[in-house]
Design a protein around this motif. Sequence first.
Motif, PDB file in Angstrom:
ATOM      1  N   ALA A  87       1.048  -1.291   0.020  1.00  0.00           N
ATOM      2  CA  ALA A  87      -0.119  -0.267  -0.353  1.00  0.00           C
ATOM      3  C   ALA A  87       0.699   1.191   0.282  1.00  0.00           C
ATOM      4  N   LEU A  88       2.377   1.148   0.824  1.00  0.00           N
ATOM      5  CA  LEU A  88       2.679   2.349   0.736  1.00  0.00           C
ATOM      6  C   LEU A  88       3.564   3.017  -0.371  1.00  0.00           C
ATOM      7  N   GLU A  89       3.643   2.236  -1.661  1.00  0.00           N
ATOM      8  CA  GLU A  89       3.357   2.247  -3.484  1.00  0.00           C
ATOM      9  C   GLU A  89       2.268   2.970  -3.735  1.00  0.00           C
ATOM     10  N   GLY A  90       0.903   2.907  -3.327  1.00  0.00           N
ATOM     11  CA  GLY A  90      -0.082   3.627  -3.944  1.00  0.00           C
ATOM     12  C   GLY A  90      -0.016   5.520  -3.955  1.00  0.00           C
ATOM     13  N   GLU A  91      -1.317   5.981  -3.823  1.00  0.00           N
ATOM     14  CA  GLU A  91      -1.343   6.943  -3.820  1.00  0.00           C
ATOM     15  C   GLU A  91      -1.897   7.709  -2.356  1.00  0.00           C
ATOM     16  N   THR A  92      -1.365   6.409  -0.988  1.00  0.00           N
ATOM     17  CA  THR A  92      -1.361   6.866  -0.116  1.00  0.00           C
ATOM     18  C   THR A  92      -0.086   7.742   1.095  1.00  0.00           C
ATOM     19  N   ARG A 264      12.501   6.527   2.303  1.00  0.00           N
ATOM     20  CA  ARG A 264      12.261   6.541   0.854  1.00  0.00           C
ATOM     21  C   ARG A 264      11.851   4.860   0.705  1.00  0.00           C
ATOM     22  N   ASN A 265      11.345   4.552   1.626  1.00  0.00           N
ATOM     23  CA  ASN A 265       9.955   2.839   0.301  1.00  0.00           C
ATOM     24  C   ASN A 265       9.542   2.906  -0.303  1.00  0.00           C
ATOM     25  N   LYS A 266       9.286   4.091  -1.511  1.00  0.00           N
ATOM     26  CA  LYS A 266       8.503   3.591  -2.340  1.00  0.00           C
ATOM     27  C   LYS A 266       9.672   3.714  -3.802  1.00  0.00           C
ATOM     28  N   MET A 267       9.172   3.238  -5.162  1.00  0.00           N
ATOM     29  CA  MET A 267      10.017   3.108  -6.052  1.00  0.00           C
ATOM     30  C   MET A 267      10.125   4.694  -6.790  1.00  0.00           C
ATOM     31  N   ASP A 268       8.996   5.234  -6.071  1.00  0.00           N
ATOM     32  CA  ASP A 268       8.505   6.619  -6.634  1.00  0.00           C
ATOM     33  C   ASP A 268       8.280   7.277  -5.461  1.00  0.00           C
ATOM     34  N   ARG A 270       8.432  10.576  -4.343  1.00  0.00           N
ATOM     35  CA  ARG A 270       8.165  12.367  -5.029  1.00  0.00           C
ATOM     36  C   ARG A 270       6.921  13.097  -3.998  1.00  0.00           C
ATOM     37  N   ARG A 271       6.284  12.244  -4.334  1.00  0.00           N
ATOM     38  CA  ARG A 271       4.712  12.718  -2.816  1.00  0.00           C
ATOM     39  C   ARG A 271       5.383  12.563  -1.621  1.00  0.00           C
ATOM     40  N   VAL A 272       5.522  11.770  -0.773  1.00  0.00           N
ATOM     41  CA  VAL A 272       6.218  11.327   0.313  1.00  0.00           C
ATOM     42  C   VAL A 272       7.420  13.051   0.193  1.00  0.00           C
ATOM     43  N   VAL A 273       8.205  13.064  -0.202  1.00  0.00           N
ATOM     44  CA  VAL A 273       9.251  14.807  -0.480  1.00  0.00           C
ATOM     45  C   VAL A 273       8.517  15.775  -0.727  1.00  0.00           C
ATOM     46  N   GLU A 274       7.748  15.592  -1.338  1.00  0.00           N
ATOM     47  CA  GLU A 274       7.149  17.131  -0.988  1.00  0.00           C
ATOM     48  C   GLU A 274       6.117  17.394  -0.375  1.00  0.00           C
TER      49      GLU A 274
END
Length: 296
Positions: A87-92, A264-268, A270-274
């Motif tokens: 789920a961490l890879e999603g939009e949440t 940094r536990n997602k492949m992407d 960017r949303r987290v960093v933002e």
Amino acid sequence: MEIMQIRYFLEAARTKHMTNSAKNLHITQPALTQAIRRLEKDLGVPLFAAKGRNIVLTEYGKYLQRKLEPLMDQMDAIPEQLKMMVALEGETIHMNVLAASGLVMEAIIEYKKDHEDINFQLQQNSESELYDIAVTTKLFYQGMEEENRFSCAEEIYLAVPEHGKYGGRTSVCLSETSKEGFISLLGSREFRYICDRFCQHAGFTPKVIFESDNPSAVKNMIAANMGIGFWPEFTWGSIDNEHVRLLKIEEPVCQRDIIIKYNRNKMDSRRVVEFYEFLTGFFERRKEIEIWQDNY
């Protein structure tokens, strides 16, 4: 020991009845009995003893139960933890909020106005490492520099009755309050640990007359003049009650750090960093407002 043997043993240890255990496990009673006997043979000790129609654990069985139950709990939790990792890879954005929850919620509400597609899931678990962003706290002198980390210092005041022996005062030595009744967060909360340390430095253990795991309840009780309490003005805001005032603590130094960090536990990521950058900026702006208000 095989996992199935362990599950059979733990179920029998829980019910202390072979027939009922077999029904719960959806196997026959003789099959369960044989599995337990094989386990006892493998271990070389008796795990159960007969007691009428029931069974009881031997001392060996009690020891094995104590050792195996937490291990099985951890194993049973793995599938859910793996689902959470997916789920961490999603939009949440998954957040572990152990401090400054009120400010964090304000920041999320503000952020959602321009980012409706981003969802947030909040937890409060000091043991969990499955998060995108964590907000924690610690004593100001316990610092260790880490990557992906923001720190914001916060002074902690003492909320006291406006009238009586504290009337007209602007500061206090914490040792003066050793006989007072304190209103506090539960001992499991990090802020409670920090405040208890302040009291230890002042030479006493606080007499807690009311405690709750809900910061709002603690704030309301202090504001209702039911006792005194520590008040982090930056994250809790000013007291909106004319019968209560905030005093600066002269001795010991009562400060803490609010820590915001991300993984940094997602492949992407960017949303987290933002959002991390938005959140730290939100805290910095609120801190600047507090400093301006203190000066003017």
